[in-house]
Design a protein around this motif. Sequence first.
Motif, short mmCIF file in Angstrom:
data_model
loop_
_atom_site.label_atom_id
_atom_site.label_comp_id
_atom_site.label_asym_id
_atom_site.label_seq_id
_atom_site.Cartn_x
_atom_site.Cartn_y
_atom_site.Cartn_z
N PRO A 1 0.83 -1.20 0.00
CA PRO A 1 0.00 0.00 0.00
C PRO A 1 0.86 1.26 0.00
N ARG A 2 0.29 2.35 -0.46
CA ARG A 2 1.00 3.62 -0.49
C ARG A 2 -0.01 4.74 -0.28
N VAL A 3 0.50 5.95 -0.16
CA VAL A 3 -0.36 7.12 0.00
C VAL A 3 -0.91 7.49 -1.37
N PRO A 4 -2.23 7.37 -1.58
CA PRO A 4 -2.79 7.66 -2.90
C PRO A 4 -3.13 9.14 -3.05
N THR A 5 -3.30 9.56 -4.29
CA THR A 5 -3.80 10.91 -4.55
C THR A 5 -5.31 10.94 -4.43
N LEU A 6 -5.83 12.14 -4.24
CA LEU A 6 -7.29 12.29 -4.21
C LEU A 6 -7.89 11.88 -5.55
N THR A 7 -7.21 12.18 -6.63
CA THR A 7 -7.72 11.79 -7.96
C THR A 7 -7.87 10.28 -8.05
N LEU B 1 -12.29 15.88 -12.91
CA LEU B 1 -12.91 14.60 -13.22
C LEU B 1 -14.42 14.71 -13.44
N GLY B 2 -14.95 15.91 -13.31
CA GLY B 2 -16.40 16.06 -13.42
C GLY B 2 -17.13 15.29 -12.34
N ALA B 3 -16.57 15.26 -11.13
CA ALA B 3 -17.08 14.39 -10.07
C ALA B 3 -17.82 15.13 -8.98
N ALA B 4 -18.21 16.37 -9.21
CA ALA B 4 -18.84 17.15 -8.15
C ALA B 4 -20.09 16.47 -7.59
N HIS B 5 -20.83 15.77 -8.45
CA HIS B 5 -22.06 15.11 -7.99
C HIS B 5 -21.78 13.88 -7.14
N ARG B 6 -20.53 13.45 -7.10
CA ARG B 6 -20.16 12.26 -6.32
C ARG B 6 -19.42 12.62 -5.04
N VAL B 7 -19.38 13.92 -4.69
CA VAL B 7 -18.50 14.38 -3.62
C VAL B 7 -19.26 15.29 -2.65
#
Length: 233
Positions: free
Chosen positions: A85-91, A125-131
């Motif tokens: 495992p590693r530290v992932p990005t928010l993306t 990512l056009g992800a505002a509706h998922r956040v």
Amino acid sequence: MSRRPPVLAVAHRGDPYRYRENTLRSVESAAAAGADAVEVDVRLTRDGVPVLLHDPTLERLWEDPRPVHRLTLDELAEVGDPAGPRVPTLTEALKAVAETPATRLLIDLDEPGPAAAAHRAVADLGAAHRVAYCGPTAAMLAVRALDPDAEIALTWRQPRLPGRPLLDDLRPRYLNPPFGMVEPRIVGAAHDAGLLVSTWTVDLRRTVHRMLRTGVDSVTSNRIDMLRRELDA
């Protein structure tokens, strides 16, 4: 009379009883367990990349005493076992929850600093509706300044509701107190003010049921399997 919507199950930092918190495996495991949302903590690297980490340093999870804000993303990628495992990005986390359409990401910001970079990653990512976003007042005001439509849960540790001027400026959807402060009186007052109530971090079955009796609308737990079972029952 309209039926009350189901109480939401939120996974705290993923599924940390199975996988290291704030890692992709932990996020993916929580989504697979039926989390309505997965809460993740976001900090910035030295080169301004939002990554998943709760603590200011890498000491507790990664046995590295350096603060994350002093490392570039390339340097951070060298922390830990390359095959593990590693530290992932928010993306990367946003893309991970996109694989489970029923699950959203709850971005926890302890301070205003990461707000712009986190919001940009979501927008790219056009992800505002998922956040949605949660955190204390200063961080959530920074989010609101960036996005008039962002869904906000205001983390709150006072025994009374925020004042009307703050509520008018911030327009949170949720008041988000720790479970030890939740009682029917404050939940009722929040509902009367047009707010939903979320609470954290609830890891015992009896505490889940005590929270449900107060009328909360969302519960966050480190034990998403247990929480999902109790809410479904």
